[in-house]
Design a protein around this motif. Sequence first.
Motif, short mmCIF file in Angstrom:
data_model
loop_
_atom_site.label_atom_id
_atom_site.label_comp_id
_atom_site.label_asym_id
_atom_site.label_seq_id
_atom_site.Cartn_x
_atom_site.Cartn_y
_atom_site.Cartn_z
N LEU A 266 -29.37 52.31 -69.52
CA LEU A 266 -30.04 51.56 -70.52
C LEU A 266 -30.23 52.34 -71.94
O LEU A 266 -30.15 53.61 -72.05
N LEU A 267 -30.21 51.61 -72.91
CA LEU A 267 -30.29 51.93 -74.26
C LEU A 267 -31.73 52.69 -74.21
O LEU A 267 -32.62 51.80 -73.82
N ASP A 268 -31.89 53.76 -75.07
CA ASP A 268 -33.06 54.38 -75.21
C ASP A 268 -33.58 54.20 -76.69
O ASP A 268 -33.23 55.30 -77.49
N PRO A 269 -34.22 53.19 -77.21
CA PRO A 269 -34.41 53.30 -78.62
C PRO A 269 -35.09 54.48 -79.26
O PRO A 269 -34.99 54.94 -80.35
N GLN A 270 -36.10 55.09 -78.60
CA GLN A 270 -37.08 56.03 -79.04
C GLN A 270 -35.93 57.19 -79.25
O GLN A 270 -36.02 58.50 -80.08
N GLY A 271 -35.03 57.53 -78.14
CA GLY A 271 -34.01 58.61 -78.05
C GLY A 271 -33.13 58.53 -79.32
O GLY A 271 -32.84 59.41 -79.91
N LYS A 272 -32.77 57.43 -79.70
CA LYS A 272 -31.98 57.07 -80.68
C LYS A 272 -32.50 57.48 -82.08
O LYS A 272 -31.94 58.00 -82.99
N ALA A 273 -33.68 57.09 -82.18
CA ALA A 273 -34.67 57.37 -83.28
C ALA A 273 -34.72 59.12 -83.59
O ALA A 273 -34.62 59.46 -84.72
N VAL A 274 -35.17 59.53 -82.44
CA VAL A 274 -35.15 60.97 -82.41
C VAL A 274 -33.78 61.77 -82.87
O VAL A 274 -33.59 62.66 -83.57
N MET A 275 -32.60 61.35 -82.29
CA MET A 275 -31.35 61.58 -82.68
C MET A 275 -31.05 61.40 -84.19
O MET A 275 -30.59 62.33 -84.67
N SER A 276 -31.29 60.44 -84.69
CA SER A 276 -31.31 59.95 -86.08
C SER A 276 -31.97 61.05 -86.90
O SER A 276 -31.55 61.63 -87.94
N GLY A 277 -33.33 61.18 -86.62
CA GLY A 277 -33.92 62.28 -87.21
C GLY A 277 -33.51 63.70 -87.41
O GLY A 277 -33.73 64.33 -88.30
N LEU A 278 -33.33 64.06 -86.14
CA LEU A 278 -32.78 65.45 -85.94
C LEU A 278 -31.34 65.59 -86.96
O LEU A 278 -31.09 66.69 -87.57
N GLN A 279 -30.44 64.49 -86.97
CA GLN A 279 -29.18 64.39 -87.88
C GLN A 279 -29.85 64.56 -89.38
O GLN A 279 -29.01 65.20 -90.17
N ASN A 280 -30.69 63.85 -89.57
CA ASN A 280 -31.17 63.70 -90.95
C ASN A 280 -31.91 65.19 -91.31
O ASN A 280 -31.58 65.46 -92.72
N GLY B 27 -30.35 67.95 -90.45
CA GLY B 27 -29.42 68.85 -90.58
C GLY B 27 -29.30 69.55 -89.28
O GLY B 27 -28.50 70.55 -89.38
N LEU B 28 -29.81 69.15 -88.23
CA LEU B 28 -29.68 69.93 -86.93
C LEU B 28 -28.36 69.28 -86.02
O LEU B 28 -28.61 68.00 -85.50
N SER B 29 -27.61 70.08 -86.12
CA SER B 29 -26.21 69.47 -85.47
C SER B 29 -26.02 70.10 -83.92
O SER B 29 -26.85 71.13 -83.68
N GLY B 30 -25.10 69.50 -83.33
CA GLY B 30 -24.92 70.10 -81.97
C GLY B 30 -25.52 69.07 -80.90
O GLY B 30 -25.34 69.41 -79.72
N VAL B 31 -26.66 68.41 -81.28
CA VAL B 31 -27.12 67.80 -80.04
C VAL B 31 -26.32 66.23 -80.08
O VAL B 31 -26.25 65.60 -80.94
N GLU B 32 -26.04 66.13 -78.69
CA GLU B 32 -25.20 64.87 -78.58
C GLU B 32 -25.97 63.78 -77.95
O GLU B 32 -25.41 62.80 -78.03
N ASP B 33 -27.09 64.04 -77.35
CA ASP B 33 -27.98 62.80 -76.74
C ASP B 33 -29.50 63.31 -76.88
O ASP B 33 -29.60 64.17 -76.27
N VAL B 34 -30.17 62.25 -76.82
CA VAL B 34 -31.75 62.53 -76.73
C VAL B 34 -32.32 61.32 -75.81
O VAL B 34 -32.07 60.11 -76.05
N ARG B 35 -32.93 61.43 -75.00
CA ARG B 35 -33.80 60.66 -73.93
C ARG B 35 -35.16 61.09 -74.24
O ARG B 35 -35.53 62.06 -73.95
N VAL B 36 -35.98 60.05 -74.22
CA VAL B 36 -37.41 60.09 -74.54
C VAL B 36 -38.12 59.57 -73.41
O VAL B 36 -37.85 58.36 -73.04
N GLY B 37 -38.89 60.31 -72.58
CA GLY B 37 -39.81 59.68 -71.51
C GLY B 37 -41.05 60.10 -71.52
O GLY B 37 -41.63 60.45 -72.52
N LYS B 38 -41.72 60.04 -70.09
CA LYS B 38 -43.23 60.33 -70.24
C LYS B 38 -43.44 61.32 -69.24
O LYS B 38 -42.72 61.28 -68.21
#
Length: 82
Positions: free
Chosen positions: A15-29, A31-42
């Motif tokens: 399933l798509l993880d919208p929170q993970g995608k938002a964190v991924m976008s923030g990391l890229q903004n 300038g943090l490179s090398g992170v390929e995927d982010v999953r956010v849970g509890k």
Amino acid sequence: MTYNVQIKVMPLKDLLDPQGKAVMSGLQNLGLSGVEDVRVGKHITLRIDAETEEAAKQIADEASKKLLANPVMEFYEIEMIN
């Protein structure tokens, strides 16, 4: 006896993880490179009063099924801690 239990709840891998995608976008903004995927849970910690460790696990499992995790979108793992 009191048992400490950790429950990890994560989105299902398919399933798509919208929170993970938002964190991924923030990391890229940032300038943090090398992170390929982010999953956010509890991460949930319970202190359970039970007769045995197995009974404490059963209570944690029931809590996870009924309240803490949505089985349609999430999976959970239970770990006993000291």
